[in-house]
Write an enzyme that holds these catalytic residues in place. Sequence first.
Site, mmCIF file in Angstrom:
data_model
loop_
_atom_site.group_PDB
_atom_site.id
_atom_site.type_symbol
_atom_site.label_atom_id
_atom_site.label_comp_id
_atom_site.label_asym_id
_atom_site.label_seq_id
_atom_site.Cartn_x
_atom_site.Cartn_y
_atom_site.Cartn_z
ATOM 1 N N GLN A 31 20.487 72.212 -2.136
ATOM 2 C CA GLN A 31 20.009 72.336 -3.797
ATOM 3 C C GLN A 31 19.120 71.162 -3.767
ATOM 4 O OE1 GLN A 31 24.090 71.951 -4.973
ATOM 5 N NE2 GLN A 31 24.466 70.237 -3.745
ATOM 6 N N GLU A 106 32.666 66.991 0.313
ATOM 7 C CA GLU A 106 31.512 67.166 -0.664
ATOM 8 C C GLU A 106 30.500 67.889 0.450
ATOM 9 O OE1 GLU A 106 28.311 68.177 -2.677
ATOM 10 O OE2 GLU A 106 30.284 67.154 -3.832
ATOM 11 N N ASP A 137 31.475 71.517 4.377
ATOM 12 C CA ASP A 137 31.481 72.662 3.213
ATOM 13 C C ASP A 137 33.285 72.889 3.082
ATOM 14 O OD1 ASP A 137 30.757 76.329 3.563
ATOM 15 O OD2 ASP A 137 31.874 75.012 2.317
ATOM 16 N N GLY A 138 33.474 72.970 2.101
ATOM 17 C CA GLY A 138 34.936 72.874 1.675
ATOM 18 C C GLY A 138 35.570 74.220 2.323
ATOM 19 N N ASP A 155 36.305 70.745 -7.692
ATOM 20 C CA ASP A 155 35.467 70.428 -8.821
ATOM 21 C C ASP A 155 34.086 70.952 -8.162
ATOM 22 O OD1 ASP A 155 34.407 66.945 -9.561
ATOM 23 O OD2 ASP A 155 33.738 68.867 -10.459
ATOM 24 N N THR A 157 30.532 73.413 -8.201
ATOM 25 C CA THR A 157 29.246 73.950 -9.117
ATOM 26 C C THR A 157 29.647 75.239 -9.311
ATOM 27 O OG1 THR A 157 28.522 74.482 -6.824
ATOM 28 C CG2 THR A 157 27.284 72.521 -8.160
ATOM 29 N N ASP A 158 28.768 76.168 -9.991
ATOM 30 C CA ASP A 158 29.220 77.521 -10.375
ATOM 31 C C ASP A 158 29.148 78.339 -9.164
ATOM 32 O OD1 ASP A 158 26.674 77.336 -12.923
ATOM 33 O OD2 ASP A 158 29.167 76.904 -13.229
HETATM 34 N N1 SAM Z 1 31.296 69.250 -13.124
HETATM 35 C C1 SAM Z 1 30.416 70.213 -12.467
HETATM 36 C C2 SAM Z 1 30.343 71.599 -12.933
HETATM 37 O O1 SAM Z 1 31.348 72.242 -13.538
HETATM 38 O O2 SAM Z 1 29.455 72.328 -12.759
HETATM 39 C C3 SAM Z 1 30.569 69.970 -10.913
HETATM 40 C C4 SAM Z 1 30.093 68.685 -10.399
HETATM 41 S S1 SAM Z 1 30.370 68.415 -8.850
HETATM 42 C C5 SAM Z 1 28.869 67.509 -8.961
HETATM 43 C C6 SAM Z 1 29.892 69.743 -8.010
HETATM 44 C C7 SAM Z 1 29.842 69.647 -6.445
HETATM 45 O O3 SAM Z 1 30.065 70.618 -5.874
HETATM 46 C C8 SAM Z 1 28.320 69.463 -6.231
HETATM 47 O O4 SAM Z 1 28.095 68.109 -5.614
HETATM 48 C C9 SAM Z 1 28.211 70.372 -4.987
HETATM 49 O O5 SAM Z 1 27.368 69.710 -4.116
HETATM 50 C C10 SAM Z 1 29.548 70.780 -4.523
HETATM 51 N N2 SAM Z 1 29.688 71.718 -3.598
HETATM 52 C C11 SAM Z 1 29.139 73.150 -4.008
HETATM 53 N N3 SAM Z 1 29.598 73.859 -3.132
HETATM 54 C C12 SAM Z 1 30.528 73.196 -2.207
HETATM 55 C C13 SAM Z 1 31.166 73.725 -1.122
HETATM 56 N N4 SAM Z 1 31.066 74.784 -0.576
HETATM 57 N N5 SAM Z 1 31.840 72.307 -0.257
HETATM 58 C C14 SAM Z 1 31.791 71.369 -1.128
HETATM 59 N N6 SAM Z 1 31.295 70.783 -2.090
HETATM 60 C C15 SAM Z 1 30.359 71.823 -2.640
#
Ligand code: SAM
Length: 284
Positions: A31, A106, A137-138, A155, A157-158
């Site tokens: 991203q 993360e 990757d989670g 926690d 992203t969308d």
């Molecule tokens: N509070 C924010 C929201 O509600 O949009 C989320 C904050 S946090 C920064 C979201 C994190 O999820 C990001 O750092 C992103 O890189 C991570 N992320 C997205 N997809 C992921 C995945 N498949 N595995 C692990 N982390 C992931």
Amino acid sequence: MELWYTEEQTENVRLSLKVKNHLFTGQSDFQKVDVFETFEYGKLMTLDGLVMVTEKDEFIYHDMIVHVAMAVNPEIKNVLVIGGGDGGTVRELMRYNHIEKADMVEIDKMVCDVARDFFPTISGDLDNPRVNLTYEDGVAFMKGKENVYDLIIIDSTDPVGPGEGLFTTEFYTDCFNALTENGILVNQNESPVYEQFAKEAIRANAKLRKIFPIVEVYSAAIPTYPSGFWLFGFASKKYHPVIDLKAEAWNNFGIKTKYYNTDLHKGAFALPTYVKEYIANGTV
Ligand code: SAM
């Protein structure tokens, strides 16, 4: 010349914040990461142009994604955070001395590095010895885990791009298996106000209901998130978030919070009628 950051929350709604400086921009494998210094909300981190965290209102999101579950089961010791790259979620978890370990998974190292450089008041516990941070990757990380965690916090992203896989039945089922018999899962569950977000919120909730015996939704007012009215999911194997609230035990921890308190806890689960109907009917 005035500088403004604008997020297109929907095709008909935008959020604009007046900017002092554009402090950082970078493209990771997953991203685009940007940091702005804004007049009203302090520093702001965006991912792919979308607000992730601001210095001024991050306390609301991080209080609500952590302390609700901790007040329902004050004996939580092993926690998993999926996402959470800014570090705010592990910061709140590390305020509990009885939490033995928090695994944090993360996908994007750049988010954590940028958080360390520009958001020291949020990211300080990314390197806490009780935090085991891995960059992967989670979805893949959850595979094959059995009976390990008392609490899993998604926690993310969308549900687009890297975050998409974190809103699937398969992933939620892997989370269910990875939880102990008293296990609780909390996820950021989008917003009920704008149709596209509401559909995602209801879809995720319906999937959790097929897997967990207890699934409830709670809300918080987060000004910089789409519509400012945000939802969280609470999925549990045993404890009900309101009936089993341990208010006295939580207050005895003496943890000072700016948003969360045990009265607000009960109110957060008292949803507006239209949201209750969306969830009950499974449609917007
Ligand atoms: N509070 C924010 C929201 O509600 O949009 C989320 C904050 S946090 C920064 C979201 C994190 O999820 C990001 O750092 C992103 O890189 C991570 N992320 C997205 N997809 C992921 C995945 N498949 N595995 C692990 N982390 C992931």
